[in-house]
Design an enzyme around this catalytic site. Structure first.
Site, PDB file in Angstrom:
ATOM      1  N   GLU A  79       0.831  -1.206   0.000  1.00 53.94           N
ATOM      2  CA  GLU A  79       0.000   0.000   0.000  1.00 53.94           C
ATOM      3  C   GLU A  79       0.872   1.264   0.000  1.00 53.94           C
ATOM      4  O   GLU A  79       0.603   2.225   0.718  1.00 53.94           O
ATOM      5  CB  GLU A  79      -0.947  -0.004   1.197  1.00 53.94           C
ATOM      6  N   GLU A 112      -6.671  -7.416  -0.888  1.00 57.08           N
ATOM      7  CA  GLU A 112      -7.209  -7.386   0.472  1.00 57.08           C
ATOM      8  C   GLU A 112      -8.696  -7.078   0.393  1.00 57.08           C
ATOM      9  O   GLU A 112      -9.093  -5.931   0.130  1.00 57.08           O
ATOM     10  CB  GLU A 112      -6.510  -6.330   1.343  1.00 57.08           C
TER      11      GLU A 112
END
EC number: 3.2.1.23
Length: 591
Positions: free
Chosen positions: A158, A234
């Site tokens: 991320e 995710e």
């Protein structure tokens, strides 16, 4: 030669089209004796892959000292998954987030005051390289290209939520390639322009993370990577909890519906989390959006498998959804792990913290109160002591940038608590002859996400009476690692349950089973079972019990030590057969 690869808008494995149906299970949040149980339940749900992060601070707790044993046996976990017929996705980024302490970065990095994190700062890169020199060779035999189960490896995590240093990302990518990683590489980011611009690399598969709005999220990914396979790395099917909040849950049917949206789109999916596990010890992280928010010990996450490994309503709803798109056969689950109520346990011994300092800590002198990291301490507590001159009347005690929660004592009497999220000063009077000031600071977990990642612990700037800084301090680091040195006394007066102090209880176990430590009546502290740090407890909630996996118990006598900061209205605890995660708050999935 690549075994798992991208071919147009699909994935193939050994030449055959495959959809990755994965669930996150963190080996470092589950006792090794239960790895097989959790992985079998993942497979029984119809999944073909397990995903795990790799926390740097778990494997290099001190610079140059590496650990890959016990709960840190990454190789053993991957091998077990492979034995059970599961593919493995590994995310060994220097940073993992994961609501884990410091996002997986080791605290000792902060001993270098000029270090810049998660960028192409040469000092930071040198530390990453030294770590990868040890970590990556352990993964090479486990790659699918070498006959192992690992099909993909992540480049950072991320990153677009943090920065845009493509030179840094390329350094990490090259570091993986040059050390022999020849399986599919990928990045994962939120589905926004900023995040995908900052966190992706050309010629590396881009994936996205989200919990709802499937069509919009994949559409944004396709703007940047038209024609590539869709992958939600995710899928946030639940959520985590902070102290002083309610326990988060998400409707099972809503989670299953969004999963079906992904399946209908032809996407591959990784459930984050499939089984959350536990933030044992001092491993919980913290967030800081508007204020500092530490994460609780439980990492239940309202996952398909709950914290203690049992299938939930969400598990069955997800399996039902998957059965519409794949032949997953009949459900065959391992036998449930037994739970046991061991009943009330009496606390019989006490050791006052202030009387034990020289047994469990080394005193350090300094002009200024220093943060933990400068003293070589990573976790736990730290005690600051100085002598105040008097008389002083009605002055305010300020702890400038205290991280995170401080108990203040004047001549041994507690004056109050100063907290990072509510740093109100304390009024105090100092007698003519002066007084001893003690400040006990708890590190409640370093920030794991966002721009405030560089999170020093303890008193990070200074102590003031009104506007006057106080100098000349002694400090006792208290990482809670030498408890065998404690000297206990018999607790004769049940009304003397006050802190900060250590309390011991001995209890007998015949049949070993999972159990839950209930600390009703106790205030705040840390629990140690047979030398293993179970984690923090706090009557602020939501969590009311601590999960105790059966493998931590032993036949015969067992030792429980509580480090209690304030006190209890009862000299007893209980081991019960059902958990209490506190008051529930439903999650609105707008993420």
């Amino acid at each position: 030669m690549a075994i798992f690869k991208v071919e147009g808008d699909r994935f193939t494995y050994k030449g055959e089209q495959i959809r990755i149906l994965s669930g996150a299970v963190h080996y470092f949040r589950v006792v090794p004796a239960y790895w097989e149980d959790r992985l079998l339940k993942l497979k029984a749900c119809g999944f073909n892959t397990v995903e795990t992060y790799v926390p740097w601070n778990f494997h290099e707790p001190q610079e140059g000292y590496f650990c890959f044993e016990g709960m840190a046996d990454l190789v053993g976990f991957i091998e077990k998954a492979g034995e059970l017929g599961l593919h493995v996705i590994v995310r060994p980024s220097p940073y993992i987030c994961a609501e884990w302490e410091f996002g997986g970065l080791p605290a000792w990095l902060l001993r270098y005051p000029d270090i810049r994190l998660r960028c192409s700062d040469p000092l930071f890169l040198s530390k990453v390289d030294a770590y990868y020199d040890v970590l990556i060779p352990k993964l090479i035999p486990l790659l699918s290209t070498n006959g192992g189960p690992v099909i993909a490896v992540q480049v950072e995590n991320e990153y677009g939520s943090y920065g845009n240093d493509k030179t840094y990302l390329e350094h990490i990518r090259q570091g993986l390639l040059q050390r022999g990683i020849d399986v599919l590489l990928f990045t994962s980011d939120g589905p926004t322009d900023q995040m995908l611009q900052g966190g992706t690399l050309e010629n590396v598969l881009a994936t996205v993370n989200f919990g709802s709005q499937t069509a919009e999220s994949f559409a944004k990914l396709q703007e940047y990577r038209p024609g590539q396979p869709l992958f939600c790395m995710e899928y946030w099917n639940g959520w985590f909890d902070h102290w002083m909040e309610d326990h988060h849950t998400r409707d099972a049917m809503d989670a299953a519906r969004v999963f079906e949206d992904m399946l209908e789109a032809g996407a591959s999916v990784n459930f984050y989390m499939f089984h959350g596990g536990t933030n044992f010890g001092f491993t919980n992280g913290a967030n800081h959006i508007k204020a500092y928010e530490p994460t609780i010990t439980s990492y239940d996450y309202d996952s398909p498998l709950n914290e203690w490994g049992e299938p939930t309503e969400k598990y069955y709803a997800i399996r039902e959804s998957l059965s519409k798109y794949a032949d997953i056969g009949q459900l065959e689950l391992p036998e449930p792990k037994p739970k046991k109520n061991y009943g009330i346990v009496k606390v019989t011994e006490r050791a006052d913290l202030f009387g034990q300092l020289n047994l469990i800590s080394e005193e350090i002198y300094s002009v200024c109160p220093e943060p933990m990291e400068k003293l070589g301490q990573a976790y736990g507590f730290i005690l600051y002591t100085t002598q105040l001159s008097g008389p002083r009347n009605g002055q305010e005690l300020h702890l400038q940038e205290v991280h995170d929660r401080a108990q203040v004592f004047l001549n041994g009497t507690e004056l109050g608590v100063i907290e990072r999220w509510n740093p109100q000063p304390l009024k105090m009077d100092v007698p003519h002859e002066g007084a001893r000031l003690d400040i006990l600071v708890e590190n409640m977990g370093r920030i794991n996400y966002g721009p405030l990642l560089k999170d020093y612990k303890g008193i990070t700037e200074g102590v003031r009476l009104d506007n006057q800084f106080q100098f000349s301090w002694s400090m006792h680091p208290l990482p809670m690692e030498r408890l065998e040195q404690l000297q206990f006394e018999v607790l004769s007066d049940c009304n003397s349950i006050e802190g900060p102090a250590f309390y011991k209880a001995i209890f007998h176990v015949g049949e070993i089973a999972d159990t839950f430590l209930s600390l009703e009546g106790w205030s705040k502290g840390v629990a140690f079972l047979n030398g293993f740090n179970l984690g923090r407890y706090w009557n602020a909630g939501p969590q009311k019990t601590l999960y105790v996996p059966g493998p931590l118990l032993r036949h015969g006598d067992n030792e429980l030590i509580l480090f209690e900061l304030h006190g209890s209205n009862s000299a007893e605890v209980a081991f019960v057969d059902a958990p209490d995660l506190g008051k529930v708050a439903a999650v609105t999935p707008e993420f």
